[in-house]
Design a protein around this motif. Structure first.
Motif, PDB file in Angstrom:
ATOM      1  N   ILE A 164      -1.583 -34.554  38.084  1.00 50.53           N
ATOM      2  CA  ILE A 164      -1.596 -33.075  37.977  1.00 50.53           C
ATOM      3  C   ILE A 164      -0.235 -32.564  37.505  1.00 50.53           C
ATOM      4  O   ILE A 164      -0.154 -31.569  36.788  1.00 50.53           O
ATOM      5  N   ALA A 165       0.854 -33.284  37.869  1.00 47.84           N
ATOM      6  CA  ALA A 165       2.187 -32.878  37.397  1.00 47.84           C
ATOM      7  C   ALA A 165       2.286 -33.066  35.881  1.00 47.84           C
ATOM      8  O   ALA A 165       2.765 -32.184  35.156  1.00 47.84           O
ATOM      9  N   VAL A 166       1.774 -34.207  35.392  1.00 50.76           N
ATOM     10  CA  VAL A 166       1.821 -34.493  33.947  1.00 50.76           C
ATOM     11  C   VAL A 166       0.982 -33.466  33.177  1.00 50.76           C
ATOM     12  O   VAL A 166       1.410 -32.939  32.138  1.00 50.76           O
ATOM     13  N   LEU A 167      -0.213 -33.150  33.689  1.00 48.99           N
ATOM     14  CA  LEU A 167      -1.049 -32.125  33.048  1.00 48.99           C
ATOM     15  C   LEU A 167      -0.292 -30.810  32.963  1.00 48.99           C
ATOM     16  O   LEU A 167      -0.327 -30.118  31.940  1.00 48.99           O
ATOM     17  N   GLY A 168       0.366 -30.453  34.068  1.00 54.42           N
ATOM     18  CA  GLY A 168       1.115 -29.193  34.105  1.00 54.42           C
ATOM     19  C   GLY A 168       2.229 -29.168  33.077  1.00 54.42           C
ATOM     20  O   GLY A 168       2.361 -28.213  32.295  1.00 54.42           O
ATOM     21  N   VAL A 169       3.027 -30.259  33.037  1.00 56.32           N
ATOM     22  CA  VAL A 169       4.162 -30.325  32.102  1.00 56.32           C
ATOM     23  C   VAL A 169       3.670 -30.239  30.659  1.00 56.32           C
ATOM     24  O   VAL A 169       4.263 -29.543  29.822  1.00 56.32           O
ATOM     25  N   SER A 170       2.523 -30.908  30.364  1.00 54.11           N
ATOM     26  CA  SER A 170       2.006 -30.914  28.989  1.00 54.11           C
ATOM     27  C   SER A 170       1.682 -29.496  28.508  1.00 54.11           C
ATOM     28  O   SER A 170       1.747 -29.207  27.310  1.00 54.11           O
ATOM     29  N   GLN A 171       1.339 -28.588  29.450  1.00 53.29           N
ATOM     30  CA  GLN A 171       1.052 -27.197  29.067  1.00 53.29           C
ATOM     31  C   GLN A 171       2.319 -26.336  29.083  1.00 53.29           C
ATOM     32  O   GLN A 171       2.494 -25.466  28.227  1.00 53.29           O
ATOM     33  N   ILE A 172       3.214 -26.593  30.079  1.00 47.55           N
ATOM     34  CA  ILE A 172       4.436 -25.779  30.181  1.00 47.55           C
ATOM     35  C   ILE A 172       5.268 -25.913  28.911  1.00 47.55           C
ATOM     36  O   ILE A 172       5.892 -24.950  28.439  1.00 47.55           O
ATOM     37  N   VAL A 173       5.274 -27.121  28.299  1.00 50.07           N
ATOM     38  CA  VAL A 173       6.057 -27.363  27.076  1.00 50.07           C
ATOM     39  C   VAL A 173       5.632 -26.396  25.967  1.00 50.07           C
ATOM     40  O   VAL A 173       6.454 -25.954  25.163  1.00 50.07           O
ATOM     41  N   ASN A 259     -12.378 -22.267  33.949  1.00 44.92           N
ATOM     42  CA  ASN A 259     -12.021 -23.429  34.767  1.00 44.92           C
ATOM     43  C   ASN A 259     -10.684 -23.986  34.270  1.00 44.92           C
ATOM     44  O   ASN A 259     -10.632 -25.028  33.624  1.00 44.92           O
ATOM     45  N   PRO A 260      -9.569 -23.252  34.581  1.00 43.48           N
ATOM     46  CA  PRO A 260      -8.283 -23.625  33.957  1.00 43.48           C
ATOM     47  C   PRO A 260      -7.850 -25.050  34.268  1.00 43.48           C
ATOM     48  O   PRO A 260      -7.228 -25.702  33.431  1.00 43.48           O
ATOM     49  N   PHE A 261      -8.195 -25.569  35.460  1.00 39.67           N
ATOM     50  CA  PHE A 261      -7.700 -26.908  35.795  1.00 39.67           C
ATOM     51  C   PHE A 261      -8.245 -27.959  34.828  1.00 39.67           C
ATOM     52  O   PHE A 261      -7.495 -28.709  34.215  1.00 39.67           O
ATOM     53  N   PHE A 262      -9.578 -28.006  34.682  1.00 41.37           N
ATOM     54  CA  PHE A 262     -10.157 -29.053  33.828  1.00 41.37           C
ATOM     55  C   PHE A 262      -9.923 -28.784  32.346  1.00 41.37           C
ATOM     56  O   PHE A 262      -9.900 -29.702  31.539  1.00 41.37           O
ATOM     57  N   MET A 263      -9.722 -27.508  31.976  1.00 40.33           N
ATOM     58  CA  MET A 263      -9.491 -27.204  30.561  1.00 40.33           C
ATOM     59  C   MET A 263      -8.066 -27.555  30.127  1.00 40.33           C
ATOM     60  O   MET A 263      -7.762 -27.541  28.934  1.00 40.33           O
ATOM     61  N   MET A 264      -7.176 -27.860  31.098  1.00 43.94           N
ATOM     62  CA  MET A 264      -5.834 -28.334  30.732  1.00 43.94           C
ATOM     63  C   MET A 264      -5.907 -29.735  30.142  1.00 43.94           C
ATOM     64  O   MET A 264      -5.058 -30.134  29.348  1.00 43.94           O
ATOM     65  N   ALA A 265      -6.900 -30.503  30.585  1.00 45.92           N
ATOM     66  CA  ALA A 265      -6.984 -31.915  30.176  1.00 45.92           C
ATOM     67  C   ALA A 265      -7.532 -32.018  28.755  1.00 45.92           C
ATOM     68  O   ALA A 265      -8.436 -31.266  28.381  1.00 45.92           O
ATOM     69  N   PRO A 266      -7.008 -32.943  27.950  1.00 43.33           N
ATOM     70  CA  PRO A 266      -7.624 -33.189  26.628  1.00 43.33           C
ATOM     71  C   PRO A 266      -9.051 -33.710  26.814  1.00 43.33           C
ATOM     72  O   PRO A 266      -9.381 -34.242  27.880  1.00 43.33           O
ATOM     73  N   ASP A 267      -9.885 -33.557  25.789  1.00 41.43           N
ATOM     74  CA  ASP A 267     -11.316 -33.890  25.922  1.00 41.43           C
ATOM     75  C   ASP A 267     -11.567 -35.290  26.487  1.00 41.43           C
ATOM     76  O   ASP A 267     -12.420 -35.480  27.345  1.00 41.43           O
TER      77      ASP A 267
END
Length: 378
Positions: A164-173, A259-267
């Protein structure tokens, strides 16, 4: 794994619930305001109140509302009327903790399995059957004890926090300006400009700290030091990064609010994240179940419940127990909750009420422990 599973999975539904039902107008200022509220709620309630202060109040190594109630009632033993009021308040809080033990597994596992709907809307009809099968498996495992299951849980939960930290960082960038929301003035500005809305969404905002009560209830299983180290080194940073990542995603794509959590992840990562989330929510449910066993034993010792069959599952640790009646009673109640509410959003309001009232009661009892047992000035 057992202590932080619950609060670690709140990223699945907290942000989604704040913006659902159109209570909060979707604009950039509000995204900043809500994120700031999330960060400061985590800091004040979990870091300061529970991890720093409440964990100091243990009753012979046991934690949870009943431990706090015992300490508070011992502190005011020379004030019989106040003592009887505190007992009623504490027993009511304990009842709410069982309610929490029903809603947590239901909302957590449902919100994880609902991630399948992001893959394809056709999965919608399978969400409830899959949820019930997962929950049955969890309750069937309980008789093997916390330590046996915990060995398996720790690495999964650690992987979950890293993911979840990596997902977050990938969007914060993509939108680093979202980090300005760390400033409390955004939260205060949001509350000042929308007082009515702020009050209404408190039940959704507080979803980011669900699991703080379980953290205290599981004190008897693990002790203070590991709980504190894990919070400040792994859990709090991972949660903060993920929430801010969800905020950055919403700045870029307001449609992701479904569904912001799952939409952060690539397909390609959505299905693996659904599997990870389901495992993590099973572990989250474990925190409440072990907490319910501990609390039940303490209530029996106080004489408020008839004696029940208690099985000790560890040769070394006295706190690790299994109570068949509580286990299957919770399971039946959870099945009813899943079948009647049918979605995590429908459960969220009931969850917010249970959690906030529970925390309020802990706060009241903590006051009496600090004032009369620790003899600190007002």
């Amino acid at each position: 794994g057992v202590v932080y599973g619950d609060i670690g999975t709140s990223v699945l539904y907290a942000m989604k619930e704040v913006f659902s039902h159109d209570r909060v107008q979707f604009n950039f200022e509000n995204v900043f305001g809500i994120l700031s509220m999330f960060f400061w709620t985590l800091t004040i309630i979990v870091s300061l109140k529970y991890v720093v202060l409440v964990l100091r109040a243990d009753n012979k190594g046991e934690g949870g509302l009943i431990a706090m109630l015992t300490l508070a009632s011992q502190a005011v033993v020379d004030r019989p009327r106040l003592r009887s009021v505190l007992l009623v308040v504490g027993i009511f809080g304990t009842s709410l903790f069982y309610g929490d033990g029903v809603i947590t597994p239901a909302i957590s596992v449902l919100s994880a399995v609902e991630g399948l709907e992001v893959v394809s809307p056709h999965f919608k009809e399978y969400v409830i059957p899959i949820t019930l099968v997962v929950l049955f498996g969890l309750f069937a495992l309980q008789k093997h004890g916390t330590a046996g299951i915990g060995k398996f849980f720790g690495p999964i939960t650690l992987t979950w926090f890293i993911a979840i930290a990596v997902l977050g960082v990938s969007q914060i960038v993509t939108h680093p300006e979202i980090l300005w929301a760390l400033s409390p003035h955004y939260a205060l500005g949001f509350i000042w400009n929308n007082p009515g809305t702020s009050f209404l969404i408190l039940g959704a905002t507080v979803l980011c700290v669900t699991g703080a009560e379980a953290l205290y209830a599981d004190l008897g299983h693990f002790g203070k030091r590991p709980i504190r180290i894990a919070w400040f080194s792994v859990v709090m940073p991972a949660l903060t990064l993920n929430y801010f990542g969800q905020g950055a995603l919403l700045l870029r794509d307001p449609e992701a609010v479904k569904n912001p959590f799952f939409m952060m992840a690539p397909d390609w990562a959505v299905i693996p994240m659904v599997v990870m989330a389901t495992l993590a929510t099973v572990i989250a449910s474990q925190a409440l179940i072990t907490g319910a066993f501990s609390v039940t034993r303490q209530v029996i010792q106080l004489g408020y419940l008839p004696r029940l069959n208690i099985e000790h599952t560890s040769v070394r640790t006295a706190g690790q127990i299994y109570i068949p009646f509580v286990n299957w009673g919770l399971f039946v109640a959870i099945v009813l909750a899943v079948v009647m509410f049918r979605s995590s959003s429908n459960l969220a309001a009931a969850y917010g009420i249970a959690v906030t009232t529970d925390m309020l009661i802990t706060t009241v009892l903590t006051f009496f422990v600090i004032r009369f047992a620790w003899k600190l000035p007002l």
